[in-house]
Design a protein around this motif. Structure first.
Motif, PDB file in Angstrom:
ATOM      1  N   ASP A 123      -7.172 -57.166  -2.927  1.00  0.00           N
ATOM      2  CA  ASP A 123      -6.898 -57.691  -4.258  1.00  0.00           C
ATOM      3  C   ASP A 123      -8.144 -57.492  -5.114  1.00  0.00           C
ATOM      4  O   ASP A 123      -9.213 -57.998  -4.794  1.00  0.00           O
ATOM      5  CB  ASP A 123      -6.531 -59.172  -4.177  1.00  0.00           C
ATOM      6  CG  ASP A 123      -6.008 -59.740  -5.479  1.00  0.00           C
ATOM      7  OD1 ASP A 123      -6.220 -59.117  -6.538  1.00  0.00           O
ATOM      8  OD2 ASP A 123      -5.386 -60.812  -5.444  1.00  0.00           O
ATOM      9  N   ALA A 124      -7.996 -56.736  -6.200  1.00  0.00           N
ATOM     10  CA  ALA A 124      -9.127 -56.456  -7.099  1.00  0.00           C
ATOM     11  C   ALA A 124      -8.980 -57.197  -8.417  1.00  0.00           C
ATOM     12  O   ALA A 124      -9.484 -56.771  -9.435  1.00  0.00           O
ATOM     13  CB  ALA A 124      -9.237 -54.958  -7.325  1.00  0.00           C
ATOM     14  N   GLY A 125      -8.245 -58.290  -8.420  1.00  0.00           N
ATOM     15  CA  GLY A 125      -8.047 -59.067  -9.649  1.00  0.00           C
ATOM     16  C   GLY A 125      -6.778 -58.649 -10.364  1.00  0.00           C
ATOM     17  O   GLY A 125      -5.711 -59.147 -10.056  1.00  0.00           O
ATOM     18  N   SER A 126      -6.881 -57.704 -11.281  1.00  0.00           N
ATOM     19  CA  SER A 126      -5.707 -57.262 -12.035  1.00  0.00           C
ATOM     20  C   SER A 126      -4.972 -56.120 -11.341  1.00  0.00           C
ATOM     21  O   SER A 126      -3.955 -55.650 -11.826  1.00  0.00           O
ATOM     22  CB  SER A 126      -6.119 -56.825 -13.445  1.00  0.00           C
ATOM     23  OG  SER A 126      -6.991 -55.714 -13.368  1.00  0.00           O
ATOM     24  N   SER A 127      -5.490 -55.654 -10.210  1.00  0.00           N
ATOM     25  CA  SER A 127      -4.847 -54.567  -9.471  1.00  0.00           C
ATOM     26  C   SER A 127      -5.126 -54.739  -7.983  1.00  0.00           C
ATOM     27  O   SER A 127      -5.844 -55.646  -7.574  1.00  0.00           O
ATOM     28  CB  SER A 127      -5.380 -53.210  -9.948  1.00  0.00           C
ATOM     29  OG  SER A 127      -6.744 -53.077  -9.606  1.00  0.00           O
ATOM     30  N   LYS A 142      -5.458 -43.191  -1.135  1.00  0.00           N
ATOM     31  CA  LYS A 142      -6.052 -44.455  -1.560  1.00  0.00           C
ATOM     32  C   LYS A 142      -6.031 -44.470  -3.089  1.00  0.00           C
ATOM     33  O   LYS A 142      -6.407 -43.481  -3.721  1.00  0.00           O
ATOM     34  CB  LYS A 142      -7.483 -44.537  -1.040  1.00  0.00           C
ATOM     35  CG  LYS A 142      -8.228 -45.783  -1.396  1.00  0.00           C
ATOM     36  CD  LYS A 142      -9.598 -45.709  -0.731  1.00  0.00           C
ATOM     37  CE  LYS A 142     -10.524 -46.753  -1.252  1.00  0.00           C
ATOM     38  NZ  LYS A 142     -11.856 -46.641  -0.641  1.00  0.00           N
ATOM     39  N   THR A 143      -5.574 -45.580  -3.673  1.00  0.00           N
ATOM     40  CA  THR A 143      -5.476 -45.667  -5.126  1.00  0.00           C
ATOM     41  C   THR A 143      -5.505 -47.124  -5.574  1.00  0.00           C
ATOM     42  O   THR A 143      -5.429 -48.025  -4.750  1.00  0.00           O
ATOM     43  CB  THR A 143      -4.194 -44.978  -5.629  1.00  0.00           C
ATOM     44  OG1 THR A 143      -4.246 -44.839  -7.043  1.00  0.00           O
ATOM     45  CG2 THR A 143      -2.944 -45.746  -5.233  1.00  0.00           C
ATOM     46  N   SER A 144      -5.574 -47.322  -6.867  1.00  0.00           N
ATOM     47  CA  SER A 144      -5.419 -48.650  -7.467  1.00  0.00           C
ATOM     48  C   SER A 144      -4.011 -48.748  -8.028  1.00  0.00           C
ATOM     49  O   SER A 144      -3.539 -47.823  -8.686  1.00  0.00           O
ATOM     50  CB  SER A 144      -6.409 -48.853  -8.612  1.00  0.00           C
ATOM     51  OG  SER A 144      -7.703 -48.970  -8.127  1.00  0.00           O
ATOM     52  N   ILE A 145      -3.347 -49.857  -7.759  1.00  0.00           N
ATOM     53  CA  ILE A 145      -1.993 -50.081  -8.261  1.00  0.00           C
ATOM     54  C   ILE A 145      -1.972 -51.402  -9.006  1.00  0.00           C
ATOM     55  O   ILE A 145      -2.443 -52.421  -8.497  1.00  0.00           O
ATOM     56  CB  ILE A 145      -0.962 -50.092  -7.108  1.00  0.00           C
ATOM     57  CG1 ILE A 145      -0.943 -48.722  -6.430  1.00  0.00           C
ATOM     58  CG2 ILE A 145       0.414 -50.478  -7.614  1.00  0.00           C
ATOM     59  CD1 ILE A 145       0.047 -48.602  -5.308  1.00  0.00           C
ATOM     60  N   TYR A 146      -1.447 -51.368 -10.217  1.00  0.00           N
ATOM     61  CA  TYR A 146      -1.356 -52.564 -11.055  1.00  0.00           C
ATOM     62  C   TYR A 146      -0.010 -53.229 -10.833  1.00  0.00           C
ATOM     63  O   TYR A 146       0.995 -52.783 -11.352  1.00  0.00           O
ATOM     64  CB  TYR A 146      -1.565 -52.201 -12.527  1.00  0.00           C
ATOM     65  CG  TYR A 146      -2.940 -51.651 -12.752  1.00  0.00           C
ATOM     66  CD1 TYR A 146      -4.007 -52.506 -12.990  1.00  0.00           C
ATOM     67  CD2 TYR A 146      -3.196 -50.293 -12.680  1.00  0.00           C
ATOM     68  CE1 TYR A 146      -5.289 -52.026 -13.166  1.00  0.00           C
ATOM     69  CE2 TYR A 146      -4.473 -49.796 -12.864  1.00  0.00           C
ATOM     70  CZ  TYR A 146      -5.509 -50.661 -13.103  1.00  0.00           C
ATOM     71  OH  TYR A 146      -6.770 -50.175 -13.275  1.00  0.00           O
TER      72      TYR A 146
END
Length: 122
Positions: free
Chosen positions: A50-54, A71-75
């Motif tokens: 968990d990166a906060g908003s994503s 590997k990616t960031s998902i909102y």
């Protein structure tokens, strides 16, 4: 004295022109060409943070008997290990993919990603 005023006005005009050029470039540039990503697929979340908003996600997808990782960031509001989400894959080069947004090829692309054969670490 007039010479220095003209130099100052010219310098200010140059700075404004450069600023307008940068803004124009940022708002009119095209993203990655996702037109070849025509096949629908599904990616499975293997690990996430968990990166906060994503969420930073390590995922896996299979296409034509091959397994790829990425590997990616998902909102998203919520996400758990084992969840799946839709992706679009390039059938000619199945390592190329992106998140389905909506349909395939995606109307909006956050970039074309390259899947790898070994699972990356978080």
């Amino acid at each position: 004295m007039l010479k220095w005023v003209l130099i100052g006005v010219g310098s200010l005009a140059a700075v404004v022109a450069v600023f307008i050029g940068v803004v124009w470039f940022l708002f009119t540039r095209e993203g990655d060409d996702a037109s070849a990503l025509t096949e629908q697929g599904s990616a499975e979340v293997l690990e996430l943070t968990d990166a906060g908003s994503s969420y930073i996600v390590v995922y896996r997808y299979d296409f034509n008997g091959q397994t790829f990782y990425g590997k990616t960031s998902i909102y998203r509001k919520s996400m758990r290990r084992g969840d799946t989400y839709g992706i679009c894959v390039n059938p000619s080069n199945p390592s190329q993919h992106t998140e389905m947004n909506p349909g395939c090829p995606p109307e909006i692309s956050n970039g074309v990603f390259e899947g790898v054969e070994q699972k990356p670490s978080l």
